[in-house]
Design a protein around this motif. Structure first.
Motif, PDB file in Angstrom:
ATOM      1  N   ASP A   1       0.832  -1.204   0.000  1.00 38.59           N
ATOM      2  CA  ASP A   1       0.000   0.000   0.000  1.00 38.59           C
ATOM      3  C   ASP A   1       0.866   1.252   0.000  1.00 38.59           C
ATOM      4  N   ALA A   2       2.128   1.108  -0.393  1.00 37.90           N
ATOM      5  CA  ALA A   2       3.062   2.237  -0.398  1.00 37.90           C
ATOM      6  C   ALA A   2       2.602   3.320  -1.362  1.00 37.90           C
ATOM      7  N   ASP A   3       2.819   4.576  -0.952  1.00 38.39           N
ATOM      8  CA  ASP A   3       2.519   5.722  -1.802  1.00 38.39           C
ATOM      9  C   ASP A   3       3.718   6.102  -2.659  1.00 38.39           C
ATOM     10  N   MET A   4       4.922   5.889  -2.096  1.00 39.60           N
ATOM     11  CA  MET A   4       6.147   6.230  -2.813  1.00 39.60           C
ATOM     12  C   MET A   4       7.077   5.026  -2.848  1.00 39.60           C
ATOM     13  N   ILE A   5       7.643   4.778  -4.018  1.00 40.13           N
ATOM     14  CA  ILE A   5       8.532   3.638  -4.217  1.00 40.13           C
ATOM     15  C   ILE A   5       9.953   4.140  -4.447  1.00 40.13           C
TER      16      ILE A   5
END
Length: 226
Positions: A97-101
């Motif tokens: 559910d990460a917003d930034m990779i």
């Protein structure tokens, strides 16, 4: 904004003939290259956690402190030749559910945590839609049989005034889920390009790269601090 370091690993991958076989797990100065990536990510305050994304959990044997990262198993079909990094990213995003990779390819043992932090911050602030690292080459460059940054019809410029070429160092990319899901790429239309020196940007890929990296480590010149 949840920020996750994503470290892909190709199990049983057939590397090109000129490359080191199973490059990411070879040992340099007591640590594997994938362990260097985990250790660098652990020093970045903006990172919530790190993930090693591989089809074989045995890769964790190459990481000394396994508590510094998580393991997410991926389907073996992603290890096949010809599978693009975009396909791997797309599949990985289904597991988080990460917003930034923060994509880190484990072949840059001298990368500074501060560089990773800067790239993350630039994207977080919203001024850029993605970030990557590159090294500047102020040299006469050719591409597809033609001069790239000078003309054969004019006097050859000196290297002190020639237009430099930026060479993408393919070991660190920062991008948002929103960007990737909208355009299917890790680099958007407005990327932040963080220029690094030859030392920090040194990548271990071929046997001669490894020999040079060993000399650097044995001489005590390596650094991945601030």
């Amino acid at each position: 904004m949840k920020t996750v370091v994503f470290i892909p690993y190709w199990a049983e991958y057939s590397f090109p003939e000129e490359s080191l076989n199973q490059r990411d797990t070879i040992t340099l100065g007591g640590y594997s290259l994938i362990d260097y990536a985990v250790r660098i990510a652990d020093q970045v305050d903006a990172v919530d956690y790190s993930v090693v994304y591989a089809s074989d959990e045995q890769v964790l044997d190459s990481i000394q402190n396994k508590n510094k990262c998580s393991f997410v198993r991926r389907d073996k079909d992603l290890d096949a030749q010809g599978v693009s990094i975009e396909q791997i990213i797309s599949r990985f995003l289904q597991t988080t559910d990460a917003d930034m990779i923060v994509l880190m390819h484990p072949k840059n043992p001298f990368l500074k945590p501060s560089t990773v932090s800067t790239c993350i911050e630039k994207v977080q602030l919203g001024d850029f839609d993605s970030a990557f690292i590159a090294s500047k080459a102020r040299k006469l460059a050719w591409f597809k049989g033609e001069p790239l940054n000078y003309s054969l019809e004019k006097d050859v410029p000196g290297t002190s005034v020639i237009e430099p070429v930026l060479l993408e160092t393919s070991s660190l990319y920062v991008f948002t889920r929103k960007l990737f899901e909208s355009v299917g790429r890790r680099v958007g239309a407005k990327p932040y390009i963080h220029e690094i020196g030859h030392f920090e940007g040194f990548e271990v890929d071929r046997p001669d790269d490894y020999a040079i990296a060993e000399l650097i480590v044995n001489a005590g010149l390596e650094f991945n601090g601030a």
